[in-house]
Design an enzyme around this catalytic site. Sequence first.
Site, PDB file in Angstrom:
ATOM      1  N   ASP A 266       4.294   1.403   3.843  1.00 24.51           N
ATOM      2  CA  ASP A 266       2.947   1.908   3.901  1.00 24.51           C
ATOM      3  C   ASP A 266       2.304   2.022   2.776  1.00 24.51           C
ATOM      4  OD1 ASP A 266       4.475   4.296   3.588  1.00 24.51           O
ATOM      5  OD2 ASP A 266       3.308   5.323   5.019  1.00 24.51           O
ATOM      6  N   GLU A 267       2.872   2.142   1.528  1.00 23.90           N
ATOM      7  CA  GLU A 267       1.971   2.336   0.661  1.00 23.90           C
ATOM      8  C   GLU A 267       2.605   1.377  -0.475  1.00 23.90           C
ATOM      9  OE1 GLU A 267       2.335   6.310  -1.433  1.00 23.90           O
ATOM     10  OE2 GLU A 267       4.182   6.673  -0.221  1.00 23.90           O
TER      11      GLU A 267
ATOM     12  N   ASP B   1      -2.599   3.159   0.658  1.00 27.91           N
ATOM     13  CA  ASP B   1      -1.782   3.872   1.713  1.00 27.91           C
ATOM     14  C   ASP B   1      -2.452   3.875   2.834  1.00 27.91           C
ATOM     15  OD1 ASP B   1      -0.240   5.420   2.658  1.00 27.91           O
ATOM     16  OD2 ASP B   1      -0.843   7.484   1.661  1.00 27.91           O
TER      17      ASP B   1
END
Length: 367
Positions: free
Chosen positions: A108-109, A14
């Site tokens: 983003d993850e 993350d």
Amino acid sequence: MPDTFPIRKIIHVDMDAFYASVEQLDNPELQGKPLAVGGGGKRGVVAAASYEARKFGVRSAMSGMLAQRLCPGLIFAPTRFERYREISEQVRKIFFDYTDLVEPLSLDEAYLDVTENKKGNPSASLIAQEIRERIFNEVGLTASAGISINKFIAKIASDYNKPNGQKTVNPEDVLPFLEALDIRKFHGVGKVTAEKMYQLGIFTGTDLKSKTIEFLSTHFGKSGGYYYHVVRGVHTSEVKPNRIRKSLAAERTFSENLSSEIFMLEKLQHIAEEVSRRLKKSDVAGKTITLKIKYSDFTLQTRSKTVPYYVSETSIIMETAKDLLYQDSMQNSVRLLGISLSNLNTEKPKKKPTSKEAVSVQLRFAF
């Protein structure tokens, strides 16, 4: 641990305050300052906040006006999604150096299954550390990671040592970890569900584990079985490299509320064009068209129609959206309109696992 489900080596990576961190990366003068990505003022919404801003209570999805009240020195930066996608691709290229089993959840993850990996490294923890170091050295951003036997626990673990940290939950530590967990930390337990659990005397994983599956199903429906199993460390979902898109949408929040349906049609035309563009770019089409309406009092309404064929053309999307708009009278002036397509031609019929596939021998790993 039960021996009727597989133990994998899963990493959840993350990125830390991703949008805000990208803005600070590209604009060094913003580093160390409270920053919000999104819009300020009466109609603006915070898309992301730097850690400096979070100290003042600024959070994503918060109104820009409230964010400014909480943090008078807050700096706003407009969103730049093309840049965020560019950075995201750089990060994913690093992931693929270790495994092809990468499941992005957003820009983003992502989940990585490193049970068998390209580096031949038996330690998922060391792989996660190496990936985070490479992201920092090659991209210039920090990331946090969670490492465990399944996706559910790995995702929870990635929140523990943020920012720029990681946590490993080894197989033998899974049950104690889950039993001590605040019920609000369980993914799938939102604010409303947490309040309901509190009323039932469920505050921790231990409390949740003490309830029977019948009790949980009675009070939480289908989710009851999910809660019953995850608190026992059972979550068999695999890392899916090619996640099947379920829907595609576009929406707009207006600077001034709209009270005329003529003005709404003009806005819907632009939204329909954007949805069509995204559908064609992704080479997909859908059968169910949904109109989303958010009124000035923030109440939300959706209206849907399913057609007998797959569509992606602006004209058909707009024609259907227009029908949905006139389907019922407006309850109030409108602050947001959106169009989404679901029931896409990417969806495949679910295959029921055979009894042989449902039972897997427990594997033992060094984490």
